[in-house]
Design an enzyme around this catalytic site. Structure first.
Site, PDB file in Angstrom:
ATOM      1  N   ASP A 154     -27.201  19.988 -36.875  1.00 50.99           N
ATOM      2  CA  ASP A 154     -28.468  20.234 -36.203  1.00 50.99           C
ATOM      3  C   ASP A 154     -28.155  20.909 -34.876  1.00 50.99           C
ATOM      4  O   ASP A 154     -27.360  20.388 -34.086  1.00 50.99           O
ATOM      5  CB  ASP A 154     -29.192  18.895 -35.985  1.00 50.99           C
ATOM      6  CG  ASP A 154     -30.600  19.041 -35.454  1.00 50.99           C
ATOM      7  OD1 ASP A 154     -30.842  19.955 -34.644  1.00 50.99           O
ATOM      8  OD2 ASP A 154     -31.457  18.210 -35.814  1.00 50.99           O
ATOM      9  N   ASP A 193     -25.338  15.911 -34.508  1.00 51.10           N
ATOM     10  CA  ASP A 193     -26.759  15.825 -34.168  1.00 51.10           C
ATOM     11  C   ASP A 193     -26.950  14.979 -32.917  1.00 51.10           C
ATOM     12  O   ASP A 193     -26.206  14.018 -32.686  1.00 51.10           O
ATOM     13  CB  ASP A 193     -27.506  15.169 -35.345  1.00 51.10           C
ATOM     14  CG  ASP A 193     -28.993  15.436 -35.363  1.00 51.10           C
ATOM     15  OD1 ASP A 193     -29.589  15.608 -34.288  1.00 51.10           O
ATOM     16  OD2 ASP A 193     -29.566  15.444 -36.465  1.00 51.10           O
ATOM     17  N   GLU A 247     -32.739  23.422 -37.800  1.00 51.39           N
ATOM     18  CA  GLU A 247     -33.563  23.243 -36.599  1.00 51.39           C
ATOM     19  C   GLU A 247     -33.516  24.405 -35.615  1.00 51.39           C
ATOM     20  O   GLU A 247     -33.844  24.230 -34.434  1.00 51.39           O
ATOM     21  CB  GLU A 247     -33.222  21.919 -35.888  1.00 51.39           C
ATOM     22  CG  GLU A 247     -33.515  20.669 -36.710  1.00 51.39           C
ATOM     23  CD  GLU A 247     -34.998  20.305 -36.818  1.00 51.39           C
ATOM     24  OE1 GLU A 247     -35.822  21.003 -36.182  1.00 51.39           O
ATOM     25  OE2 GLU A 247     -35.329  19.326 -37.529  1.00 51.39           O
ATOM     26  N   HIS A 302     -34.691  19.339 -40.274  1.00 47.15           N
ATOM     27  CA  HIS A 302     -33.597  18.541 -40.824  1.00 47.15           C
ATOM     28  C   HIS A 302     -34.006  17.694 -42.019  1.00 47.15           C
ATOM     29  O   HIS A 302     -33.142  17.061 -42.645  1.00 47.15           O
ATOM     30  CB  HIS A 302     -32.971  17.659 -39.738  1.00 47.15           C
ATOM     31  CG  HIS A 302     -31.493  17.490 -39.897  1.00 47.15           C
ATOM     32  ND1 HIS A 302     -30.661  17.058 -38.892  1.00 47.15           N
ATOM     33  CD2 HIS A 302     -30.670  17.711 -40.958  1.00 47.15           C
ATOM     34  CE1 HIS A 302     -29.416  17.001 -39.314  1.00 47.15           C
ATOM     35  NE2 HIS A 302     -29.394  17.388 -40.572  1.00 47.15           N
ATOM     36  N   HIS A 317     -38.169  14.558 -40.737  1.00 45.46           N
ATOM     37  CA  HIS A 317     -36.869  15.084 -40.301  1.00 45.46           C
ATOM     38  C   HIS A 317     -36.067  14.053 -39.521  1.00 45.46           C
ATOM     39  O   HIS A 317     -34.851  14.224 -39.355  1.00 45.46           O
ATOM     40  CB  HIS A 317     -37.029  16.387 -39.500  1.00 45.46           C
ATOM     41  CG  HIS A 317     -37.487  16.232 -38.086  1.00 45.46           C
ATOM     42  ND1 HIS A 317     -37.248  17.182 -37.120  1.00 45.46           N
ATOM     43  CD2 HIS A 317     -38.203  15.260 -37.461  1.00 45.46           C
ATOM     44  CE1 HIS A 317     -37.773  16.799 -35.966  1.00 45.46           C
ATOM     45  NE2 HIS A 317     -38.359  15.646 -36.153  1.00 45.46           N
ATOM     46  N   HIS A 374     -29.525  13.214 -32.676  1.00 42.65           N
ATOM     47  CA  HIS A 374     -30.300  12.092 -33.207  1.00 42.65           C
ATOM     48  C   HIS A 374     -29.601  11.496 -34.433  1.00 42.65           C
ATOM     49  O   HIS A 374     -28.776  12.164 -35.072  1.00 42.65           O
ATOM     50  CB  HIS A 374     -31.706  12.556 -33.597  1.00 42.65           C
ATOM     51  CG  HIS A 374     -32.397  13.318 -32.514  1.00 42.65           C
ATOM     52  ND1 HIS A 374     -32.301  14.696 -32.388  1.00 42.65           N
ATOM     53  CD2 HIS A 374     -33.182  12.892 -31.484  1.00 42.65           C
ATOM     54  CE1 HIS A 374     -33.002  15.084 -31.331  1.00 42.65           C
ATOM     55  NE2 HIS A 374     -33.541  14.019 -30.761  1.00 42.65           N
ATOM     56  N   ASP A 421     -29.646  20.946 -32.249  1.00 39.66           N
ATOM     57  CA  ASP A 421     -29.931  20.161 -31.048  1.00 39.66           C
ATOM     58  C   ASP A 421     -28.796  19.199 -30.716  1.00 39.66           C
ATOM     59  O   ASP A 421     -28.822  18.532 -29.681  1.00 39.66           O
ATOM     60  CB  ASP A 421     -31.277  19.439 -31.145  1.00 39.66           C
ATOM     61  CG  ASP A 421     -31.303  18.256 -32.122  1.00 39.66           C
ATOM     62  OD1 ASP A 421     -30.261  17.652 -32.387  1.00 39.66           O
ATOM     63  OD2 ASP A 421     -32.410  17.930 -32.604  1.00 39.66           O
ATOM     64  N   ASP A 433     -31.364  10.327 -37.130  1.00 43.92           N
ATOM     65  CA  ASP A 433     -32.194  10.593 -38.320  1.00 43.92           C
ATOM     66  C   ASP A 433     -32.108   9.437 -39.297  1.00 43.92           C
ATOM     67  O   ASP A 433     -32.031   9.625 -40.520  1.00 43.92           O
ATOM     68  CB  ASP A 433     -31.773  11.910 -38.975  1.00 43.92           C
ATOM     69  CG  ASP A 433     -32.021  13.116 -38.072  1.00 43.92           C
ATOM     70  OD1 ASP A 433     -32.802  12.975 -37.109  1.00 43.92           O
ATOM     71  OD2 ASP A 433     -31.430  14.177 -38.313  1.00 43.92           O
TER      72      ASP A 433
END
Length: 299
Positions: free
Chosen positions: A226, A123, A271, A100, A140, A125, A228, A127
């Site tokens: 992303d 996402d 990712e 990412h 990332h 997360h 994830d 980031d």
């Protein structure tokens, strides 16, 4: 949304430490991305991959708080120029990662074409770490912060300007793993976040309706997805899986609503790590979601 799509791969794995994500773009192509888009009568051209330095050739004496800084900066600078050229040619960039950290380059190339760019950050997360707050030093996990103008100047100034995005034009969807420094910057900047609590409570339809309304004054919208962000039951081939994520069907609904709204001006999927995957399952999900963005329907 433009029906002329320019696919661009970025086989970068230097924004984090797990090997394999550099093969993500190839895995998505192998899952029939180009053929699937062509079946929807989308005009798509594959521009191949931008060159990326091998991990074995990276500078050995690294800053542990900003791992592979110079290498990530160089790749993102090249990516920014390529994305800029795609948009100048009136095509839509569809960027395939890679980790990412590539979003730093994508947004540097995209945002110069818009006065008020909106960003949907799909996402697990945020980031939103910086050199000072990151527990790992992996870039990332800093890409959205960098795009907001927070971070090392070698990264924030890619493209010759900063910031790339205004905090009031960002919506994070699916967050469920935030570091304390990220929570602080979210509160400080007033970033709109739909954690999994809100996704569960409101439902994806409401989340997407509110997101589209929140970004309605933007003159362009970038989707940074992303894999994830989706529950690892559906996307096991990611480097930082977090249980309890968005479902496969909820993600399809989100993409279908974005398609119907016709607001996206650039897209990136990141990712996908084939080494950690199960028979390319995660790449197949990526292709399914991308085709939903471009009009694929059940009926």
């Amino acid at each position: 949304m433009s029906k002329e799509i320019a696919v661009l791969g970025v086989p970068l794995d230097l924004g984090q430490t797990r090997r394999g994500v550099d093969m993500g773009a190839s895995a998505i192509r192998y899952a029939q991305l180009i053929e699937s888009l062509q079946s929807l009568n989308v005009d798509v051209v594959d521009h191949g991959d931008i060159p990326v330095i091998r991990r074995e050739d990276a500078i050995k004496d690294q800053n542990e708080h900003l791992k592979n800084l110079q290498e990530v900066k160089e790749v993102c600078t090249t990516l920014a120029k390529s994305v800029d050229e795609i948009l100048t040619a009136k095509k839509m960039p569809l960027v395939l990662g890679g980790d990412h950290s590539i979003a730093i380059g994508t947004l540097a190339g995209v945002s110069k074409h818009f006065n008020n760019l909106g960003v949907i950050w799909y996402d697990a997360h945020g980031d939103l770490n910086t050199e000072e707050t990151s527990p790992s030093g992996n870039i990332h996990g800093m890409s959205l912060a960098v795009s907001l103008g927070h971070g090392h100047p070698l990264l924030t100034n890619i493209g010759g300007y900063a910031p790339k995005v205004k905090p009031e034009n960002v919506v994070i969807i699916g967050a469920r793993d935030l570091d304390e420094g990220e929570r602080e910057i979210i509160r400080e900047l007033g970033i709109k976040v739909y954690t999994m609590h809100e996704v569960d409570k409101l439902g994806m339809t409401k989340v997407m309706e509110e997101t589209l309304d929140y970004l309605k004054e933007c003159d362009g919208v970038h989707l940074s997805l992303d894999l994830d962000g989706i529950d690892p039951l559906y996307t096991p081939g990611v480097g930082t899986p977090v249980p309890g994520g968005i479902t496969f069907r909820e993600s399809h609904l989100a993409m279908e609503m974005l398609c119907d709204a016709n607001v996206l001006t650039s897209i990136e999927f990141v990712e996908v790590n084939p080494i950690l995957d199960e028979r390319n399952k995660t790449a197949v999900v990526a292709v399914d979601l991308i085709t939903s963005l471009f009009g694929k329907k059940i009926l």
